[in-house]
Design a protein around this motif. Structure first.
Motif, PDB file in Angstrom:
ATOM      1  N   UNK A 287       0.839  -1.201   0.000  1.00 55.06           N
ATOM      2  CA  UNK A 287       0.000   0.000   0.000  1.00 55.06           C
ATOM      3  C   UNK A 287       0.873   1.249   0.000  1.00 55.06           C
ATOM      4  N   UNK A 288       0.592   2.188  -0.905  1.00 56.95           N
ATOM      5  CA  UNK A 288       1.232   3.495  -0.890  1.00 56.95           C
ATOM      6  C   UNK A 288       0.346   4.510  -0.176  1.00 56.95           C
ATOM      7  N   UNK A 289      -0.936   4.534  -0.532  1.00 57.35           N
ATOM      8  CA  UNK A 289      -1.898   5.457   0.074  1.00 57.35           C
ATOM      9  C   UNK A 289      -3.041   4.664   0.685  1.00 57.35           C
ATOM     10  N   UNK A 290      -3.352   4.989   1.938  1.00 56.01           N
ATOM     11  CA  UNK A 290      -4.497   4.359   2.617  1.00 56.01           C
ATOM     12  C   UNK A 290      -5.426   5.453   3.115  1.00 56.01           C
ATOM     13  N   UNK A 291      -6.665   5.417   2.663  1.00 52.05           N
ATOM     14  CA  UNK A 291      -7.679   6.395   3.065  1.00 52.05           C
ATOM     15  C   UNK A 291      -8.733   5.675   3.893  1.00 52.05           C
ATOM     16  N   UNK A 292      -9.042   6.241   5.071  1.00 50.42           N
ATOM     17  CA  UNK A 292      -9.994   5.596   5.975  1.00 50.42           C
ATOM     18  C   UNK A 292     -11.101   6.576   6.375  1.00 50.42           C
ATOM     19  N   UNK A 293     -12.336   6.167   6.141  1.00 49.54           N
ATOM     20  CA  UNK A 293     -13.542   6.876   6.615  1.00 49.54           C
ATOM     21  C   UNK A 293     -13.518   8.367   6.292  1.00 49.54           C
ATOM     22  N   UNK A 294     -13.159   8.691   5.050  1.00 46.98           N
ATOM     23  CA  UNK A 294     -13.098  10.099   4.638  1.00 46.98           C
ATOM     24  C   UNK A 294     -14.506  10.688   4.589  1.00 46.98           C
ATOM     25  N   UNK A 295     -14.649  11.880   5.187  1.00 49.60           N
ATOM     26  CA  UNK A 295     -15.953  12.551   5.270  1.00 49.60           C
ATOM     27  C   UNK A 295     -15.756  14.024   4.913  1.00 49.60           C
ATOM     28  N   UNK A 296     -16.446  14.473   3.854  1.00 50.34           N
ATOM     29  CA  UNK A 296     -16.340  15.872   3.413  1.00 50.34           C
ATOM     30  C   UNK A 296     -17.748  16.443   3.280  1.00 50.34           C
ATOM     31  N   UNK A 297     -17.964  17.602   3.868  1.00 52.42           N
ATOM     32  CA  UNK A 297     -19.265  18.270   3.793  1.00 52.42           C
ATOM     33  C   UNK A 297     -19.067  19.737   3.427  1.00 52.42           C
ATOM     34  N   UNK A 298     -20.037  20.265   2.666  1.00 50.09           N
ATOM     35  CA  UNK A 298     -19.998  21.664   2.257  1.00 50.09           C
ATOM     36  C   UNK A 298     -21.280  22.351   2.694  1.00 50.09           C
ATOM     37  N   UNK A 306     -29.861  27.949   4.234  1.00 48.00           N
ATOM     38  CA  UNK A 306     -28.571  27.292   4.324  1.00 48.00           C
ATOM     39  C   UNK A 306     -28.747  25.790   4.547  1.00 48.00           C
ATOM     40  N   UNK A 307     -27.923  24.997   3.846  1.00 49.60           N
ATOM     41  CA  UNK A 307     -27.993  23.546   3.984  1.00 49.60           C
ATOM     42  C   UNK A 307     -26.587  22.971   3.873  1.00 49.60           C
ATOM     43  N   UNK A 308     -26.460  21.668   4.135  1.00 48.30           N
ATOM     44  CA  UNK A 308     -25.169  20.985   4.094  1.00 48.30           C
ATOM     45  C   UNK A 308     -25.228  19.880   3.053  1.00 48.30           C
ATOM     46  N   UNK A 309     -24.235  19.871   2.155  1.00 47.78           N
ATOM     47  CA  UNK A 309     -24.109  18.819   1.164  1.00 47.78           C
ATOM     48  C   UNK A 309     -23.063  17.826   1.656  1.00 47.78           C
ATOM     49  N   UNK A 310     -23.456  16.569   1.772  1.00 51.18           N
ATOM     50  CA  UNK A 310     -22.542  15.514   2.212  1.00 51.18           C
ATOM     51  C   UNK A 310     -21.858  14.951   0.968  1.00 51.18           C
ATOM     52  N   UNK A 311     -20.730  15.552   0.567  1.00 52.50           N
ATOM     53  CA  UNK A 311     -20.101  15.228  -0.709  1.00 52.50           C
ATOM     54  C   UNK A 311     -19.391  13.884  -0.690  1.00 52.50           C
ATOM     55  N   UNK A 312     -18.717  13.557   0.433  1.00 53.11           N
ATOM     56  CA  UNK A 312     -18.022  12.276   0.581  1.00 53.11           C
ATOM     57  C   UNK A 312     -18.413  11.714   1.944  1.00 53.11           C
ATOM     58  N   UNK A 313     -18.944  10.489   1.930  1.00 56.68           N
ATOM     59  CA  UNK A 313     -19.546   9.925   3.137  1.00 56.68           C
ATOM     60  C   UNK A 313     -18.898   8.586   3.473  1.00 56.68           C
ATOM     61  N   UNK A 314     -17.950   8.611   4.428  1.00 52.66           N
ATOM     62  CA  UNK A 314     -17.355   7.390   4.982  1.00 52.66           C
ATOM     63  C   UNK A 314     -16.722   6.516   3.881  1.00 52.66           C
ATOM     64  N   UNK A 330     -20.862   8.931 -11.501  1.00 55.30           N
ATOM     65  CA  UNK A 330     -21.489  10.049 -12.199  1.00 55.30           C
ATOM     66  C   UNK A 330     -21.028  11.375 -11.605  1.00 55.30           C
ATOM     67  N   UNK A 331     -21.370  12.468 -12.290  1.00 54.72           N
ATOM     68  CA  UNK A 331     -21.114  13.801 -11.746  1.00 54.72           C
ATOM     69  C   UNK A 331     -21.816  13.921 -10.397  1.00 54.72           C
ATOM     70  N   UNK A 332     -21.113  14.498  -9.417  1.00 57.64           N
ATOM     71  CA  UNK A 332     -21.672  14.634  -8.082  1.00 57.64           C
ATOM     72  C   UNK A 332     -21.465  13.440  -7.194  1.00 57.64           C
ATOM     73  N   UNK A 333     -20.694  12.441  -7.662  1.00 59.12           N
ATOM     74  CA  UNK A 333     -20.488  11.236  -6.849  1.00 59.12           C
ATOM     75  C   UNK A 333     -19.396  11.420  -5.801  1.00 59.12           C
ATOM     76  N   UNK A 334     -18.625  12.508  -5.881  1.00 64.62           N
ATOM     77  CA  UNK A 334     -17.583  12.770  -4.886  1.00 64.62           C
ATOM     78  C   UNK A 334     -16.180  12.497  -5.374  1.00 64.62           C
ATOM     79  N   UNK A 335     -15.984  12.161  -6.643  1.00 64.72           N
ATOM     80  CA  UNK A 335     -14.657  11.805  -7.166  1.00 64.72           C
ATOM     81  C   UNK A 335     -13.660  12.949  -6.996  1.00 64.72           C
ATOM     82  N   UNK A 511     -21.117   6.550  -5.669  1.00 67.24           N
ATOM     83  CA  UNK A 511     -22.421   7.104  -6.007  1.00 67.24           C
ATOM     84  C   UNK A 511     -22.923   7.929  -4.831  1.00 67.24           C
ATOM     85  N   UNK A 512     -23.224   9.196  -5.099  1.00 67.98           N
ATOM     86  CA  UNK A 512     -23.730  10.062  -4.042  1.00 67.98           C
ATOM     87  C   UNK A 512     -22.783  10.193  -2.873  1.00 67.98           C
TER      88      UNK A 512
END
Length: 551
Positions: A287-298, A306-314, A330-335, A511-512
């Motif tokens: 393994x070179x890169x290990x990503x664990x439970x990444x969570x990003x919200x905007x 005002x609302x929160x978009x859960x762009x990357x979920x766990x 797809x577009x908006x999947x968090x890539x 997805x999502x």
């Protein structure tokens, strides 16, 4: 509501173009192109960037507005009220205004630049109805609502009072189709209408245009650089190269018995399923890169507050050294959000990312810069990511200077020349500017700039999505060669599973913002477990054109 009865040219065509020629500044750009489009027929016009596709159609429909342009030949559009067909070449502005939006509808590549951001969707759809059909505001609103319903916009009545930025890319393109079809034109011009869309949305737009065409009998001219896509939409095909029609055949003839070497080149460049990535240079699988439970919200502000978009979920995944992890969705999947988090452009709410055991997300100061240098990124649009005021040499030198990777002067110039050679560009490019290069050459410069960091991991964010399929194929071959020679590790983000299979040893499907599947590429493509993955695979244009499948 239907348009005024049309009178077609003598050959039965909705649009008949003969010996079209376009010259700009004494240089002939389009050279004697002729074609006909009949009611209910789709003509595909295909070729690489610079082949004259859009120039041909713009000139034929009277939309070409280039200083010093000279257009000759004939372009006849169906007449109305029992009148003769209208000659569009050399037509007066008043005539063209009457034709455009009424008898000819246009759908362009980027709906975000075609739609007015300060006007509601209702106003943008109803404008041509009021202008060409003399409708009242109330009648035009009713017609606009019917059109949004016909093109599949969810909750169309509420959307009428909305604005373009409140829609996804696919929904904006559906609105453009609604505007183009508002006055029931006899001809629809679709100029690369799906290039900026992911494959599933692309497939939906293709089916939408086909259904509306069958319902209304509209003739369609579909422009694309992708023969695979053209095979799914066209009845007849015109292949352009350097402004000249090198091949004109029914779509089955183009696929089964192409007459010109350039057509065969376009067919061979298609990203098809079944083309697997070469074996990895590093067989250890460490393994070179290990990503664990990444969570990003905007946090976003919309019409309802005002609302929160859960762009990357766990999301968790591993990128193994010397290999490629394809990230698809797809577009908006968090890539791209994941790429932004790994490069420090986006701050995640939670999660961890370790590069060779070191915390990539928490690094600060000198240690953080050292760690960040080991991760390079290549973006989708090289024209935007390169500074238009800087020469190619200056752009490549910047990361060398920022990270003090080489001494100035002769050593720096030698390193720049070495990097250009790595991406198959000569040293002559050092003093050129981005606008002097083709799209493929600019992307090669972006790759050279990324390699200047001597990275362990290269993130490629839709790095070939904006390129012609033939140029895309050459850039993909370059990336594979560099990986084999330099032992590079790639995080390859794309929406096209044909391209992902060609490049990847492992695949992460999103997805999502959530993980759908994360498996070795060979296993995933041979036996996709999830319905969403199967839908992505089904959206890839098949080897054979639609006409062959129908037969």
């Amino acid at each position: 509501m239907t348009g005024t009865p049309a009178v077609v040219p003598a050959n039965g065509a909705v649009l008949s173009v003969a010996d079209l020629r376009v010259s700009i500044g004494g240089r002939e750009i389009v050279r004697g192109v002729s074609f006909d489009v009949r009611p209910g027929q789709t003509l595909g016009i295909v070729g690489e960037s610079g082949s004259g596709k859009s120039m041909t159609v713009l000139a034929a429909t009277g939309l070409l507005d280039a200083p010093g342009a000279r257009v000759t030949g004939s372009s006849l559009i169906t007449g109305t009220d029992g009148g003769a067909p209208t000659q569009l070449i050399g037509a007066a502005e008043r005539t063209l205004r009457r034709v455009h939006g009424d008898r000819v509808g246009f759908v362009f590549q980027d709906p975000s630049t075609s739609l007015n951001p300060v006007l509601t969707l209702e106003r943008q759809i109803s404008e041509s109805l009021e202008t060409h059909r003399g409708m009242t505001r109330r009648a035009a609103r009713t017609r606009a609502l019917d059109l949004l319903t016909a093109v599949g916009i969810p909750d169309p009545e509420r959307r009428l009072d909305g604005y373009p930025h409140q829609l996804s890319g696919g929904q904006r393109q559906r609105v453009m189709i609604a505007i183009a079809l508002a006055c029931d034109p006899t001809l629809l011009i679709a100029d690369e209408p799906t290039t900026a869309l992911d494959v599933t949305t692309q497939a939906q737009i293709v089916e939408l245009v086909r259904a509306l065409q069958q319902e209304r009998g509209t003739a369609v001219v579909w422009i694309s650089h992708d023969l695979g896509l053209i095979g799914q939409v066209a009845d007849d095909v015109t292949v352009l190269r350097q402004g000249e029609a090198v091949e004109q055949q029914p779509v089955l003839g183009v696929f089964d018995a192409p007459r010109h070497a350039y057509t065969r080149q376009l067919l061979d460049a298609r990203p098809l399923l079944g083309q697997s990535a070469p074996p990895p240079a590093d067989a250890s699988g460490a393994a070179l890169l290990t990503v664990e439970s990444l969570d990003v919200r905007f946090a976003v502000t919309g019409p309802t507050g005002r609302s929160v978009v859960h762009a990357v979920d766990d999301v968790s995944f591993t990128v193994r050294r010397g290999r490629t992890l394809g990230v698809v969705g797809e577009s908006g999947s968090g890539k791209s959000t994941i790429a932004g988090a790994l490069t420090g452009l986006v701050r995640p709410r939670a999660g961890a990312a370790r590069l060779d055991g070191e915390d990539l997300l928490a690094g600060r100061g000198a240690s953080g810069r050292r760690l960040r240098r080991r991760v390079a990124m290549v973006f989708q649009d090289p024209f935007s990511s390169l500074n238009g005021r800087s020469t190619i040499g200056t752009s490549i030198a910047e990361p060398l200077r920022v990270h003090r990777l080489t001494a100035s002067g002769a050593a720096e110039r030698a390193r720049i020349a070495e990097l250009l050679e790595l991406v198959d560009l000569s040293g002559d490019y050092v003093d050129r500017y981005p606008h002097e290069l083709s799209g493929g050459q600019r992307q090669r410069v972006s790759i050279a700039r990324a390699l200047a960091l001597e990275p362990d991991l290269v993130i490629l964010d839709e790095s070939t999505a904006s390129l012609d399929v033939s140029i895309q194929a050459r850039v993909l071959e370059l990336l594979l060669r560099l990986q084999a020679e330099l032992g590079l590790t790639y995080l390859f983000i794309a929406h096209d599973l044909g391209v992902v299979q060609r490049m990847s040893h492992d695949v992460l499907v999103l997805r999502g913002g959530r993980t759908v599947e994360h498996r070795p590429a060979a296993d995933l493509f041979a036996d996709p477990r999830e319905e969403y993955t199967r839908a992505l695979l089904d959206a890839v244009p098949p080897v054979r054109p639609r006409a062959a499948q129908a037969g």
